[in-house]
Design a protein around this motif. Structure first.
Motif, PDB file in Angstrom:
ATOM      1  N   CYS A   1       1.654   3.574   2.095  1.00  0.00           N
ATOM      2  CA  CYS A   1       2.502   3.737   3.286  1.00  0.00           C
ATOM      3  C   CYS A   1       3.289   2.547   3.496  1.00  0.00           C
ATOM      4  CB  CYS A   1       1.663   3.864   4.720  1.00  0.00           C
ATOM      5  SG  CYS A   1       1.266   2.549   5.506  1.00  0.00           S
ATOM      6  N   GLY A   2       2.923   1.399   2.789  1.00  0.00           N
ATOM      7  CA  GLY A   2       4.139   0.300   3.141  1.00  0.00           C
ATOM      8  C   GLY A   2       3.550  -0.899   4.064  1.00  0.00           C
ATOM      9  N   TYR A   3       2.572  -0.351   5.175  1.00  0.00           N
ATOM     10  CA  TYR A   3       2.552  -1.209   6.236  1.00  0.00           C
ATOM     11  C   TYR A   3       0.985  -1.893   6.245  1.00  0.00           C
ATOM     12  CZ  TYR A   3       6.653   0.355   7.704  1.00  0.00           C
ATOM     13  OH  TYR A   3       8.330   0.654   7.799  1.00  0.00           O
ATOM     14  N   LEU A   4       0.487  -2.013   5.210  1.00  0.00           N
ATOM     15  CA  LEU A   4      -0.969  -2.853   5.086  1.00  0.00           C
ATOM     16  C   LEU A   4      -0.783  -4.226   5.714  1.00  0.00           C
ATOM     17  CD1 LEU A   4      -3.889  -2.644   4.079  1.00  0.00           C
ATOM     18  CD2 LEU A   4      -3.108  -3.978   2.102  1.00  0.00           C
TER      19      LEU A   4
ATOM     20  N   CYS B   1      -1.105   1.054   9.421  1.00  0.00           N
ATOM     21  CA  CYS B   1      -1.446   1.605   8.124  1.00  0.00           C
ATOM     22  C   CYS B   1      -2.762   2.341   8.301  1.00  0.00           C
ATOM     23  CB  CYS B   1      -1.599   0.449   7.268  1.00  0.00           C
ATOM     24  SG  CYS B   1      -2.214   0.630   5.831  1.00  0.00           S
ATOM     25  N   ARG B   2      -2.891   3.447   7.905  1.00  0.00           N
ATOM     26  CA  ARG B   2      -4.031   4.256   7.588  1.00  0.00           C
ATOM     27  C   ARG B   2      -4.656   4.278   6.126  1.00  0.00           C
ATOM     28  NH1 ARG B   2      -4.439   3.062  12.096  1.00  0.00           N
ATOM     29  NH2 ARG B   2      -4.116   4.130  13.985  1.00  0.00           N
ATOM     30  N   CYS B   3      -3.998   3.717   5.429  1.00  0.00           N
ATOM     31  CA  CYS B   3      -4.458   3.854   3.844  1.00  0.00           C
ATOM     32  C   CYS B   3      -5.668   3.256   3.500  1.00  0.00           C
ATOM     33  CB  CYS B   3      -3.485   3.123   3.032  1.00  0.00           C
ATOM     34  SG  CYS B   3      -1.649   3.615   3.134  1.00  0.00           S
TER      35      CYS B   3
ATOM     36  N   CYS C   1       0.901  -1.141  -0.174  1.00  0.00           N
ATOM     37  CA  CYS C   1      -0.214  -0.018  -0.221  1.00  0.00           C
ATOM     38  C   CYS C   1       0.849   1.139   0.147  1.00  0.00           C
ATOM     39  CB  CYS C   1      -0.875   0.084   1.256  1.00  0.00           C
ATOM     40  SG  CYS C   1      -0.021   0.147   2.735  1.00  0.00           S
TER      41      CYS C   1
HETATM   42 ZN    ZN Z   1      -0.811   1.755   4.173  1.00  0.00          ZN
END
Ligand code: ZN
Length: 317
Positions: A157-160, A167-169, A155
């Protein structure tokens, strides 16, 4: 390079069959380290290929480095690179990264961050192994038969999926991010695996285990043996088999046909997707140890091989 059993397995399969590979995972999980291991798993270049690689380097801006003679190239252009840097061009119609990676590895980290035109322009060499550069009155062709390894975050931010929940995407942002890689390009990537963050207990537990089969030398040996089988069978690597050749090389028994039919409707596989799965399954069977030491060296594709091939293309579907 500890943990990450599935990504390492995917790398072995990629090396054995010449398959392109996409690694999907958060930052800092060793995606580029994995990609950098690939040239070491591949057999050295034969004399003709070594000369081709050297002559491409010598007409490029990079120049030929004598100590690299006979080595598989590993090129990792930054995502800000222009189409002419990747494909070639400029006032002297010089070869680009795709040609510098000829017979070696082209590693594209942060794949969705590359310019859309750059990614689209890679479809031609991925298909034909050649790039054509037109410049005023000049038209030059350079070989560009590289093995593509790409990496991306799951995602923006990278942290899905990270346990920390950082992750807040939003789903539309994630969809837009992934859509930057077009279907046709993704369609040319045989293997797609997740490279998860590895919990530290797992790293400690695995630290003690280090067998010959998973060492780089052991893997390179298995890759060499699997490539020999492919050259004897069809005179080419499994990744390069045409649709017709797949029919010949990838015969399926009744159980395999049933498994493939189920997967086809469940995963909505295209005809091209089916071909990709079969090429990978063929490579997995070529890597398999004979059941008995005296048994036949060439194994037919079993449901286990096919199931693994299906599993190894699930990420970002
Ligand atoms: Zn994310």
């Amino acid at each position: 390079m500890r943990g990450q059993a599935q990504p390492k397995r995917a790398l072995l399969i990629a090396a054995a069959g010449g398959h392109s590979l996409l690694l999907v995972g958060p930052p800092g999980t060793g995606k580029s380290m994995l990609a950098q291991r690939l040239p070491g798993l591949l057999p050295g270049l034969d004399a003709d290929d070594a000369l081709d690689v050297a002559s491409i380097a010598s007409v490029s801006g990079v120049g030929f480095v004598p100590r690299d003679f006979g080595r598989r190239p590993f090129r990792a252009p930054h995502h800000s690179a222009s189409a002419s840097a990747i494909i070639g061009g400029g006032p002297h119609a010089r070869p680009g990264e795709a040609s510098l990676a000829h017979r070696g590895v082209l590693f594209l980290d942060e794949l969705p961050e590359f310019n859309r035109n750059v990614l689209e322009s890679l479809r031609e060499p991925l298909e034909s192994g050649v790039v054509a550069i037109a410049r005023a009155a000049l038209r030059v062709e350079y070989p560009a038969r590289f093995q593509l390894i790409a990496a991306m975050n799951p995602c923006p931010c990278g942290y899905l999926g990270d346990v920390s929940g950082r992750c807040r995407c939003a789903p539309p942002e994630i969809a837009r991010y992934r859509a930057r890689i077009s279907g046709p390009l993704l369609d040319r990537i045989d293997l797609r695996v997740e490279v998860p963050a590895v919990p530290s207990e797992e790293l400690l537990a695995e630290g003690a285990v280090h067998d010959a089969a998973s060492s780089t030398a052991g893997c390179a040996q298995r890759v060499r043996a699997a490539r020999e089988l492919q050259h004897v069978r069809m005179g080419k690597l499994n990744a390069d088999l045409s649709g017709k050749e797949i029919q010949e090389a990838c015969a399926l028994d009744r159980l395999c046909r049933r498994l493939l039919a189920q997967a086809r409707s469940k995963l909505q596989l295209s005809a091209r997707g089916i071909h990709r799965v079969l090429r990978v399954a063929r490579t997995i069977a070529d890597l398999a140890e004979p059941e008995k030491p005296t048994g036949p060296r060439i194994q037919s594709i079993s449901p286990v091989h096919l199931a693994e091939a299906l599993q190894l293309r699930r990420a970002v579907d």
